[in-house]
Motif scaffolding. Structure first.
Motif, mmCIF file in Angstrom:
data_model
loop_
_atom_site.group_PDB
_atom_site.id
_atom_site.type_symbol
_atom_site.label_atom_id
_atom_site.label_comp_id
_atom_site.label_asym_id
_atom_site.label_seq_id
_atom_site.Cartn_x
_atom_site.Cartn_y
_atom_site.Cartn_z
ATOM 1 N N UNK A 217 113.090 51.401 74.668
ATOM 2 C CA UNK A 217 112.579 50.896 73.395
ATOM 3 C C UNK A 217 113.539 51.303 72.290
ATOM 4 N N UNK A 218 113.353 50.728 71.114
ATOM 5 C CA UNK A 218 114.367 50.818 70.061
ATOM 6 C C UNK A 218 114.319 52.166 69.357
ATOM 7 N N UNK A 219 114.763 53.181 70.063
ATOM 8 C CA UNK A 219 114.880 54.523 69.502
ATOM 9 C C UNK A 219 116.048 55.196 70.213
ATOM 10 N N UNK A 220 116.854 55.940 69.483
ATOM 11 C CA UNK A 220 118.056 56.511 70.081
ATOM 12 C C UNK A 220 117.758 57.750 70.914
ATOM 13 N N UNK A 221 116.831 58.577 70.458
ATOM 14 C CA UNK A 221 116.577 59.844 71.141
ATOM 15 C C UNK A 221 115.083 60.141 71.085
ATOM 16 N N UNK A 222 114.300 59.473 71.946
ATOM 17 C CA UNK A 222 112.840 59.583 71.902
ATOM 18 C C UNK A 222 112.236 59.305 73.268
ATOM 19 N N UNK A 223 111.001 59.733 73.417
ATOM 20 C CA UNK A 223 110.132 59.279 74.498
ATOM 21 C C UNK A 223 108.860 58.741 73.868
ATOM 22 N N UNK A 224 108.443 57.558 74.297
ATOM 23 C CA UNK A 224 107.195 56.964 73.827
ATOM 24 C C UNK A 224 106.194 57.062 74.970
ATOM 25 N N UNK A 225 105.248 57.963 74.841
ATOM 26 C CA UNK A 225 104.279 58.238 75.893
ATOM 27 C C UNK A 225 103.111 57.253 75.787
ATOM 28 N N UNK A 226 102.983 56.394 76.796
ATOM 29 C CA UNK A 226 101.894 55.420 76.829
ATOM 30 C C UNK A 226 100.655 55.959 77.552
#
Length: 424
Positions: A217-226
């Motif tokens: 997803x459109x983030x350079x340094x992240x985790x998106x926890x679903x």
């Protein structure tokens, strides 16, 4: 599940099994994929990252037109891929239909539209009963669907992994690979089971590319926890490629997912993202709105020199040489004795970067290629700032912006007869 749904699924499964047995008895089904497709990493566009399920005929045609008008086609982009949500229901014979409200002209007309413009059409399905967005999947209908796609003129199939309870990944993807071969039209198969079953170990005979991770997803340094799964930023996905380069090469590519260039990150992050996908010899599948790109975004996705690194005929994935002070230094062997080099600033601040070539001996354990900069001079060209150039006799000292990259191409100039002490 309703009785009617069960009946439809049994009908589809029975139809597919009968078709498989008939083709096997006629010796028409080959175990392997179509060869000589995607001999360099595929380049194109996919609808999902920016549009999700909001796809229709008008958008796809306008995207194809934009790919031509902006010059993206001229630098190598060719696939226009419709992701999830193009599907209608199956007819009484189990044949998959398009959503007629979204695609009133039908998929064959859309494929013809692409081909007249020198482009190719890609679509999407799933190995399970339903796609990730709940549309009809291909489970039990693999051979029938492949035949339909061939009749439509499809050139590329992304095949997902939702609702696949009870299935073994290798077997499911072998089935669709054989189905595509039996359909008689060469199609690229993009294996999208998120790297959960180590596809790099078994997918090469079946498809041209395989996902190595979950969704970007459109983030350079992240985790998106679903909750039950995560989407990943550029750096996280880059780190997940460690140890996989030996599995990639012409006709069989590691796929770290579609690009997010132009979808909200900074220009520096977009540039670094695009550069590192090129260093990975990754498929370059844009995921932004091609109809409304900024000049900066367009300049990134059409940088011919960076694209040439990705599309190099050797098809060798790059490797990380070292990390220091939050900067990763990568090298990628290229044809004609050349190398690509990338210095990626992972820091949340600008970082001074120094690199003395003569203090480094570059050894690629995979290809056994190496270079000693004390014995051989290379000239280098900055692939993002064309005014910046030099040679490996000199120390590089520069500042790399936060989440940006320095990317060079090194060209050999012969042996250096008059060596100077290291550390110059």
């Amino acid at each position: 599940m309703t009785t009617r749904m069960k009946g439809k699924r049994l009908l589809g499964a029975g139809f597919a099994l009968g078709l498989v047995l008939a083709m096997l008895s006629a010796n028409q089904v080959a175990a392997d994929k179509y060869e000589h497709l995607a001999m360099t990493p595929p380049m194109g566009w996919n609808s999902w990252n920016n549009f999700g399920c909001n796809v229709d005929e008008k958008l796809i045609k306008a995207t194809a037109d934009a790919m031509v008008k902006t010059g993206m086609k001229d630098v190598g982009y060719e696939y226009v891929n419709i992701d999830d949500c193009w599907h209608g229901d199956r007819d009484a014979n189990g044949r998959i239909q398009v959503d007629k409200e979204r695609f009133p002209s039908g998929m064959k007309a859309l494929a013809d539209y692409m081909h007249k413009r020198g482009l190719k059409l890609g679509i999407y399905s799933d190995a399970g009963w339903r796609t990730c967005a709940g549309k009809p999947g291909s489970r039990g209908y693999e051979f029938q669907d492949a035949k339909t796609y061939a009749e439509w003129g499809v050139d590329y199939l992304k095949y997902d992994w939702c609702e696949t309870d009870g299935l073994k990944a290798e077997g499911a993807y072998m089935t669709i690979s054989r189905a595509l071969k039996a359909a008689g039209r060469p199609m690229v198969l993009s294996i999208c089971e998120w790297g959960d079953n180590d596809p790099w170990k078994w997918a090469s005979p079946l498809g041209q590319l395989w996902r190595t991770t979950g969704d970007i997803y459109a983030c350079f340094d992240c985790e998106y926890d679903h909750g039950t799964w995560s989407s990943w930023g550029v750096l996280q996905i880059l780190d997940m490629q460690d140890g996989l380069r030996k599995y990639a090469g012409p006709g069989h590519w590691n796929d770290p997912d579609m690009m997010e260039v132009g979808n909200g990150m900074s220009a520096e992050e977009d540039r670094a993202h695009f550069s590192m996908w090129a260093m990975l010899a990754a498929p370059l599948i844009a995921g932004n709105d091609l109809r409304n790109m900024s000049k900066e975004t367009l300049s990134i996705v059409t940088n011919k020199d960076v694209i040439a690194v990705d599309q190099d005929e050797l098809g060798i994935q790059g490797f990380k040489l070292k990390s220091k002070d939050g900067v990763d230094v990568w090298f990628k062997p290229l044809a004609n004795g050349e190398w690509a080099m990338a210095a990626l600033n992972r820091n949340n601040h600008d970082q001074t970067f120094k690199f003395g070539f003569r203090n480094e001996k570059i050894v690629d354990d995979l290809t056994k290629r190496e270079v000693d900069f004390n014995a051989e001079i290379y000239t280098w060209q900055d692939l993002w700032n064309k005014d910046n150039k030099g040679n490996t006799k000199d120390l590089i000292k520069t500042t790399i912006k936060r989440h940006d990259v320095l990317m060079l191409k090194l060209t050999p100039k012969g042996a250096w007869e008059h060596k100077k002490p290291k550390g110059h």
